[in-house]
Design a protein around this motif. Sequence first.
Motif, PDB file in Angstrom:
ATOM      1  N   HIS A   6       0.918  -1.320   0.149  1.00  0.00           N
ATOM      2  CA  HIS A   6       0.107  -0.041  -0.097  1.00  0.00           C
ATOM      3  C   HIS A   6       0.988   1.200  -0.099  1.00  0.00           C
ATOM      4  CE1 HIS A   6       1.099  -0.896   4.015  1.00  0.00           C
ATOM      5  NE2 HIS A   6       1.102   0.468   4.525  1.00  0.00           N
ATOM      6  N   MET A   7       2.199   1.253   0.175  1.00  0.00           N
ATOM      7  CA  MET A   7       3.149   2.045  -0.030  1.00  0.00           C
ATOM      8  C   MET A   7       3.989   2.581  -1.075  1.00  0.00           C
ATOM      9  SD  MET A   7       5.153   2.051   3.779  1.00  0.00           S
ATOM     10  CE  MET A   7       4.424   2.134   5.235  1.00  0.00           C
ATOM     11  N   THR A   8       3.921   3.790  -1.443  1.00  0.00           N
ATOM     12  CA  THR A   8       4.676   4.034  -2.748  1.00  0.00           C
ATOM     13  C   THR A   8       6.151   3.324  -2.740  1.00  0.00           C
ATOM     14  OG1 THR A   8       5.416   6.136  -1.960  1.00  0.00           O
ATOM     15  CG2 THR A   8       3.233   5.995  -3.174  1.00  0.00           C
ATOM     16  N   VAL A   9       7.009   3.530  -3.812  1.00  0.00           N
ATOM     17  CA  VAL A   9       8.258   3.135  -3.766  1.00  0.00           C
ATOM     18  C   VAL A   9       9.124   4.333  -2.778  1.00  0.00           C
ATOM     19  CG1 VAL A   9      10.444   3.362  -4.944  1.00  0.00           C
ATOM     20  CG2 VAL A   9       8.469   2.463  -5.860  1.00  0.00           C
ATOM     21  N   ALA A  10       8.809   5.752  -2.837  1.00  0.00           N
ATOM     22  CA  ALA A  10       9.462   6.420  -1.893  1.00  0.00           C
ATOM     23  C   ALA A  10       9.040   6.395  -0.627  1.00  0.00           C
ATOM     24  CB  ALA A  10       8.869   7.990  -2.173  1.00  0.00           C
ATOM     25  N   ASP A  11       7.801   5.977  -0.282  1.00  0.00           N
ATOM     26  CA  ASP A  11       7.326   5.395   1.421  1.00  0.00           C
ATOM     27  C   ASP A  11       8.322   4.141   1.648  1.00  0.00           C
ATOM     28  OD1 ASP A  11       5.951   7.793   1.240  1.00  0.00           O
ATOM     29  OD2 ASP A  11       4.180   6.873   0.972  1.00  0.00           O
ATOM     30  N   ASN A  12       8.170   3.331   0.630  1.00  0.00           N
ATOM     31  CA  ASN A  12       9.011   1.866   1.149  1.00  0.00           C
ATOM     32  C   ASN A  12      10.588   2.278   1.186  1.00  0.00           C
ATOM     33  OD1 ASN A  12       7.625  -0.868   0.944  1.00  0.00           O
ATOM     34  ND2 ASN A  12       6.596   0.398  -0.687  1.00  0.00           N
ATOM     35  N   LEU A  13      10.961   3.084   0.403  1.00  0.00           N
ATOM     36  CA  LEU A  13      12.391   3.426   0.802  1.00  0.00           C
ATOM     37  C   LEU A  13      12.730   4.153   2.038  1.00  0.00           C
ATOM     38  CD1 LEU A  13      13.546   4.586  -2.814  1.00  0.00           C
ATOM     39  CD2 LEU A  13      14.104   2.434  -2.033  1.00  0.00           C
ATOM     40  N   GLY A  14      11.777   4.905   2.321  1.00  0.00           N
ATOM     41  CA  GLY A  14      12.026   5.868   3.503  1.00  0.00           C
ATOM     42  C   GLY A  14      11.492   5.336   4.850  1.00  0.00           C
TER      43      GLY A  14
ATOM     44  N   GLN B 175      12.687  -4.118 -10.732  1.00  0.00           N
ATOM     45  CA  GLN B 175      12.540  -3.127 -10.141  1.00  0.00           C
ATOM     46  C   GLN B 175      12.169  -3.001  -8.579  1.00  0.00           C
ATOM     47  OE1 GLN B 175       9.446  -1.297 -12.825  1.00  0.00           O
ATOM     48  NE2 GLN B 175      10.823  -0.079 -13.659  1.00  0.00           N
ATOM     49  N   ARG B 176      11.195  -4.269  -8.346  1.00  0.00           N
ATOM     50  CA  ARG B 176      11.100  -4.389  -6.914  1.00  0.00           C
ATOM     51  C   ARG B 176      12.217  -4.857  -6.165  1.00  0.00           C
ATOM     52  NH1 ARG B 176       5.488  -8.207  -7.660  1.00  0.00           N
ATOM     53  NH2 ARG B 176       4.434  -6.914  -8.976  1.00  0.00           N
ATOM     54  N   GLN B 177      13.083  -5.673  -6.941  1.00  0.00           N
ATOM     55  CA  GLN B 177      14.247  -6.072  -5.948  1.00  0.00           C
ATOM     56  C   GLN B 177      15.142  -4.767  -6.033  1.00  0.00           C
ATOM     57  OE1 GLN B 177      15.714  -7.674  -3.759  1.00  0.00           O
ATOM     58  NE2 GLN B 177      15.504  -9.784  -4.913  1.00  0.00           N
ATOM     59  N   ARG B 178      15.375  -3.695  -6.838  1.00  0.00           N
ATOM     60  CA  ARG B 178      15.956  -2.712  -6.551  1.00  0.00           C
ATOM     61  C   ARG B 178      15.298  -1.785  -5.320  1.00  0.00           C
ATOM     62  NH1 ARG B 178      16.122  -2.311 -12.495  1.00  0.00           N
ATOM     63  NH2 ARG B 178      14.891  -0.333 -12.597  1.00  0.00           N
ATOM     64  N   VAL B 179      13.921  -1.757  -5.325  1.00  0.00           N
ATOM     65  CA  VAL B 179      13.432  -1.144  -4.209  1.00  0.00           C
ATOM     66  C   VAL B 179      13.995  -1.740  -2.974  1.00  0.00           C
ATOM     67  CG1 VAL B 179      11.373  -0.474  -3.142  1.00  0.00           C
ATOM     68  CG2 VAL B 179      11.534  -0.160  -5.598  1.00  0.00           C
ATOM     69  N   ALA B 180      13.829  -3.129  -2.830  1.00  0.00           N
ATOM     70  CA  ALA B 180      14.549  -3.735  -1.691  1.00  0.00           C
ATOM     71  C   ALA B 180      15.905  -3.440  -1.304  1.00  0.00           C
ATOM     72  CB  ALA B 180      14.386  -5.385  -1.917  1.00  0.00           C
ATOM     73  N   LEU B 181      16.719  -3.374  -2.331  1.00  0.00           N
ATOM     74  CA  LEU B 181      18.103  -3.082  -2.260  1.00  0.00           C
ATOM     75  C   LEU B 181      18.494  -1.503  -1.781  1.00  0.00           C
ATOM     76  CD1 LEU B 181      19.859  -4.527  -5.242  1.00  0.00           C
ATOM     77  CD2 LEU B 181      20.496  -5.078  -2.841  1.00  0.00           C
ATOM     78  N   GLY B 182      17.434  -0.705  -2.278  1.00  0.00           N
ATOM     79  CA  GLY B 182      17.332   0.668  -1.955  1.00  0.00           C
ATOM     80  C   GLY B 182      16.847   1.026  -0.563  1.00  0.00           C
ATOM     81  N   ARG B 183      15.992   0.019  -0.063  1.00  0.00           N
ATOM     82  CA  ARG B 183      15.613   0.290   1.329  1.00  0.00           C
ATOM     83  C   ARG B 183      16.879  -0.022   2.415  1.00  0.00           C
ATOM     84  NH1 ARG B 183      10.512  -3.267   2.397  1.00  0.00           N
ATOM     85  NH2 ARG B 183      12.304  -4.937   2.075  1.00  0.00           N
ATOM     86  N   ALA B 184      17.633  -0.959   1.674  1.00  0.00           N
ATOM     87  CA  ALA B 184      18.942  -1.130   2.699  1.00  0.00           C
ATOM     88  C   ALA B 184      19.978  -0.117   2.406  1.00  0.00           C
ATOM     89  CB  ALA B 184      19.759  -2.372   2.325  1.00  0.00           C
ATOM     90  N   LEU B 185      19.915   0.684   1.066  1.00  0.00           N
ATOM     91  CA  LEU B 185      21.076   1.612   1.091  1.00  0.00           C
ATOM     92  C   LEU B 185      20.802   2.927   1.772  1.00  0.00           C
ATOM     93  CD1 LEU B 185      21.396   1.311  -3.175  1.00  0.00           C
ATOM     94  CD2 LEU B 185      23.067   0.835  -1.322  1.00  0.00           C
ATOM     95  N   VAL B 186      19.535   3.228   1.950  1.00  0.00           N
ATOM     96  CA  VAL B 186      19.256   4.585   2.601  1.00  0.00           C
ATOM     97  C   VAL B 186      19.702   4.513   4.044  1.00  0.00           C
ATOM     98  CG1 VAL B 186      17.512   5.002   1.099  1.00  0.00           C
ATOM     99  CG2 VAL B 186      16.880   3.945   3.122  1.00  0.00           C
TER     100      VAL B 186
ATOM    101  N   LEU C  80       3.024   2.272  -6.822  1.00  0.00           N
ATOM    102  CA  LEU C  80       3.071   1.183  -5.879  1.00  0.00           C
ATOM    103  C   LEU C  80       3.740  -0.015  -6.347  1.00  0.00           C
ATOM    104  CD1 LEU C  80      -0.979   1.575  -5.137  1.00  0.00           C
ATOM    105  CD2 LEU C  80       1.142   2.210  -3.869  1.00  0.00           C
ATOM    106  N   PRO C  81       4.162  -0.926  -5.381  1.00  0.00           N
ATOM    107  CA  PRO C  81       4.970  -2.081  -5.963  1.00  0.00           C
ATOM    108  C   PRO C  81       4.294  -2.840  -6.883  1.00  0.00           C
ATOM    109  CG  PRO C  81       5.163  -1.942  -3.624  1.00  0.00           C
ATOM    110  CD  PRO C  81       4.138  -0.649  -3.759  1.00  0.00           C
ATOM    111  N   ALA C  82       3.089  -2.953  -6.907  1.00  0.00           N
ATOM    112  CA  ALA C  82       2.064  -3.896  -7.893  1.00  0.00           C
ATOM    113  C   ALA C  82       2.404  -3.408  -9.387  1.00  0.00           C
ATOM    114  CB  ALA C  82       0.654  -3.749  -7.475  1.00  0.00           C
ATOM    115  N   ALA C  83       2.844  -2.071  -9.583  1.00  0.00           N
ATOM    116  CA  ALA C  83       3.139  -1.395 -10.840  1.00  0.00           C
ATOM    117  C   ALA C  83       4.669  -1.688 -11.076  1.00  0.00           C
ATOM    118  CB  ALA C  83       2.548  -0.048 -10.851  1.00  0.00           C
ATOM    119  N   LEU C  84       5.368  -2.381 -10.624  1.00  0.00           N
ATOM    120  CA  LEU C  84       6.913  -2.291 -10.809  1.00  0.00           C
ATOM    121  C   LEU C  84       6.999  -4.018 -11.269  1.00  0.00           C
ATOM    122  CD1 LEU C  84       8.456  -1.050  -7.751  1.00  0.00           C
ATOM    123  CD2 LEU C  84       7.723   0.129 -10.005  1.00  0.00           C
ATOM    124  N   SER C  85       8.110  -3.969 -12.147  1.00  0.00           N
ATOM    125  CA  SER C  85       8.612  -5.306 -12.567  1.00  0.00           C
ATOM    126  C   SER C  85       9.503  -6.082 -11.496  1.00  0.00           C
ATOM    127  CB  SER C  85       9.533  -5.141 -13.718  1.00  0.00           C
ATOM    128  OG  SER C  85      10.742  -4.354 -13.268  1.00  0.00           O
ATOM    129  N   GLY C  86       9.781  -7.193 -11.633  1.00  0.00           N
ATOM    130  CA  GLY C  86      10.390  -7.924 -10.645  1.00  0.00           C
ATOM    131  C   GLY C  86      11.723  -7.547 -10.282  1.00  0.00           C
TER     132      GLY C  86
END
Length: 363
Positions: free
Chosen positions: A90-98, A139-150, A131-137
């Motif tokens: 339910h969170m956007t990419v930005a919200d997931n990252l932060g 891109q979702r993995q990059r978001v997961a990596l980004g959440r660690a990077l921040v 939202l994650p549902a609109a991303l490719s696999g």
Amino acid sequence: MATVKLDRVCKVYPNGHVGVAEASFDIADGELLVLVGPSGCGKTTLLRMIAGLESISSGTLSIDGRVVNEVSPKDRDIAMVFQNYALYPHMTVADNLGFGLRLRGKQPDEIAARVRDAARLLELEQRLDSLPAALSGGQRQRVALGRALVREPKVFLLDEPLSNLDAKLRLSMRVEIARLHRQLGATMIYVTHDQVEAMTLGQRIVVLDGGKIQQIDTPMNLYDKPANLFVAGFLGSPAMNLLRGQLQRERAWQLQTPHGSLSLGELSTQSPELLPWLDRDIVLGVRPEDLRLSSADASALTAVLEVPEPIGNEIFLNLRYGTQALVSRVPPGQLPEPGTPMHFKLTQERLHFFEPVSGARIV
């Protein structure tokens, strides 16, 4: 970033099962170290002990010189990327990252700046409102990596992060992780069961089996000088050919197998180590590229072609030598018919010899 040191770290479960047995190694500041092995070998258990998600039965674990055996996961200053993306749908990419930064009470301006930096690095700037549902696999993995990077942690822990992706995405994400590591200079510990991932990503690799460390070295040293039969058979695609027989020597060295006598040549560099094994059982290891096509003569190994596998830039020849299966890697060319007898020579200077009982490398 930080160094990580394991000193005889063990995990023993209440039923007596040893998950990890006396793991000792150091991870340098900025190093990408890969833990690899088959399912159940202890690699994920070891990673979870480093993360603090699994208790340590004995031994010492230090991060940046501080013993962290009893330190909670949130206080170890590590970030973990899991096999599943674990994104909030339910969170956007930005919200997931932060999200992790908000939990830690960081100021909105700092969160926004770190999210922008991570998105730019991972090429997600155009997807921050998705939202994650609109991303490719990928891109979702990059978001997961980004959440660690921040988080800007001391150590990144990656637990089979690419296993849910298809083959093409795995390749591209492998390249992205290697690129990120070079750009960040981060200390990373990466778990995989895929030996190709291990060989292409790791600066050093820890090979595990049955909870025990089998060998620690650079990818090419593991390939060129496996410490034992397990490492020899596990690393390499196709796997190393292994032939059992009695080592003999007349004018030249030979391996007497149940299917015939193999000429090994002079073995000038290996001879001193092999002399104690004369007229004894031994295991010969031959990489597929060192089983080379040749003309028919008395010193050639003759095997029957069962299945040719052309993959473009090379061909894998699946062969039958008596009851022994062999694989040869050869350049592209005209494919012979299955059932054709073929002749091969061994690359003498690249042969491997192992003890038949312990499996330890001789030379």
